[in-house]
Design a protein around this motif. Structure first.
Motif: not given
Length: 182
Positions: A124-136, A138-144, A178-182
């Motif tokens: 479950n933790e692995t799925l959650f982290f993978e989901k968060q990474r995928a969301i991040n 996608i956000r970066q791609q949408v933002l770009q 970028e400062e906020i996300t770091d």
């Protein structure tokens, strides 16, 4: 016959009746009679003695047998007592063994359940982290993509001075993001 009877009756008439002398007359001392009596005693007494010896041996054998029987009975009783003790011990081991087996089974089931629970949590933790990474991602791609469209729209609509000013403002906004996300 009368002579024999008279000789027994007239013991008082014997000349040596009151005195002690050696009689050297062989016929008067009756060594033949004595040897016959001894021979008869030996002949018939041998059977009696042998019978007594046999009886003694049989009696001795019976006594030995009785002693051996008593000893065997004692050994049998000791063996029965030991057997009872061993049976009691075997029952204890059997009971304890079954209890230990049941306890081991319960412990194994509990350990397996805990392992499965840990694996489920890890999954479950692995799925959650993978989901968060995928969301991040996608956000970066949408933002770009949004930034590229905005830049494309700005480039087509703006002149170079306005263009330069807008780019500078957007770079400042991106730097703060970028400062906020770091």
């Amino acid at each position: 016959m009368k002579n024999i009877t008279n000789s027994f009756v007239s013991v008082g008439h014997w000349p040596s009746a009151g005195s002690f002398k050696f009689n050297t007359n062989i016929l008067a001392t009756n060594p033949i009679n004595l040897s016959v009596v001894l021979g008869v005693l030996i002949f018939f007494g041998k059977g009696v003695c042998a019978s007594c010896v046999r009886k003694q041996r049989i009696l001795s054998t019976i006594q030995n047998s009785e002693e051996l029987r008593r000893g065997a009975i004692e050994q049998l009783e000791r063996a029965r007592v030991r057997l009872r003790k061993v049976e009691i011990k075997a029952d204890e081991y059997r009971t304890n063994g079954y209890s230990e087996i049941e306890q081991e089974k319960v412990n194994l089931i509990n350990a397996t359940c805990k392992s499965l629970e840990r694996l489920e949590n890890y999954k479950n933790e692995t799925l959650f982290f993978e989901k968060q990474r995928a969301i991040n991602q996608i956000r970066q791609q949408v933002l770009q993509q949004a930034l590229q469209r905005a830049l494309g729209t700005l480039n087509s609509c703006l002149n170079s001075e306005l263009h330069f000013h807008t780019i500078s403002a957007n770079i400042g906004i991106l730097g703060s993001v970028e400062e906020i996300t770091d």
